[in-house]
Design an enzyme around this catalytic site. Structure first.
Site: not given
Ligand code: ACM
Length: 262
Positions: A38, A109, A142
């Site tokens: 990331e 995200k 993540c």
């Protein structure tokens, strides 16, 4: 199919240097799919949205993403890389799927972690599955791991491999992804960074231990915590297509949704 990850330690704010580090590490690589961490170009610990915008990439006009497209073209491979994405005055914690013909997909995200809420806009892209040479991949970033719904909706759309660029600071994810791969019978590639972002607002240490997990929760490989690691292995993505966990239990068809309506 040869799949893998590249774990390294991005230096905060050194976008060109971080990009060059990736290009150098992968310049002779022989693989079909490599997952990177990331925010691999910028580093992680921004202080606010203004600072994020300063280091973010506009995918339409980014020499660094162009360099990665060039790498994917030269090595005939796919990359999944996390980066800070700028769109006008919005910024997202994004991941790009890059293939020999350029950027094929952007995921922003959805579940922002902790202070990321002050530095990024919440993602607005749906969870979809992408086809690379007949193999179905799904992307999450993540902290999306903490929401089991994410792996589930990707797996239910046919994802065989979950690609998870990460900058993990908590220690639970790597172990939890074994469970995600048991309950969905998918592969998962978690590419985490290591090292520390020391910033005026504090310091964050990242946990490394990037890994590849097979359907059924088998850990194929886990890297060391605080070291560069390029790891590639051969997998058969079709192993993810059988969703029977016993002779009489199908992971998706056996769900009793009337008992968990929320
Ligand atoms: C995280 O989502 N980077 C912890």
């Amino acid at each position: 199919m040869k799949v893998g990850f590249y774990q390294f330690r991005p230096i905060f704010g050194k976008t060109d240097q971080n990009c060059q580090k990736i290009v150098n590490a992968l310049e002779n690589v022989d693989a079909d799919l490599i997952v990177l961490p990331e925010l691999a170009l910028s580093g992680y610990y921004f202080k606010d949205k203004q600072e994020t915008l300063k280091y973010a990439e506009d995918p339409e006009n980014s020499s660094r993403l162009d360099a990665l497209c060039n790498l994917a073209y030269k090595r005939n491979l796919h990359l999944v890389i996390g980066f800070a994405e700028k769109q006008n005055d919005h910024c997202y914690n994004s991941a790009a799927l890059i293939g020999p013909n350029g950027i094929e997909h952007l995921y922003r995200k959805v579940h922002l972690f902790n202070e990321e809420k002050f530095c990024f806009d919440p993602g607005d892209t749906p969870f979809v599955v992408n086809d690379i040479n007949g193999v179905k991949i799904g992307i999450m970033i993540c902290f999306d791991w903490v929401f089991p719904e994410v792996t589930r909706v990707l797996a239910m759309q046919g994802a065989q491999i979950i690609c998870q660029p990460s900058n993990l600071v908590l220690t639970f994810c790597q172990q939890t992804m074994l469970a995600r791969c048991i309950e969905n019978r998918v592969f998962a590639i978690t590419a985490n960074r290591y090292g520390t972002d020391k910033r005026p607002q504090g310091s964050l240490k990242f946990t490394g231990k990037s890994q590849i997990v097979a359907p059924g929760g088998t850990l194929l490989h886990r890297a060391a915590s605080q070291r560069d690691a390029l790891y590639i292995t051969e997998i058969n993505p079709d192993d993810a297509d059988n969703k029977m966990i016993t002779e009489h239990n199908h992971l998706f068809n056996d769900r009793r949704r009337e008992f968990y309506p929320l």
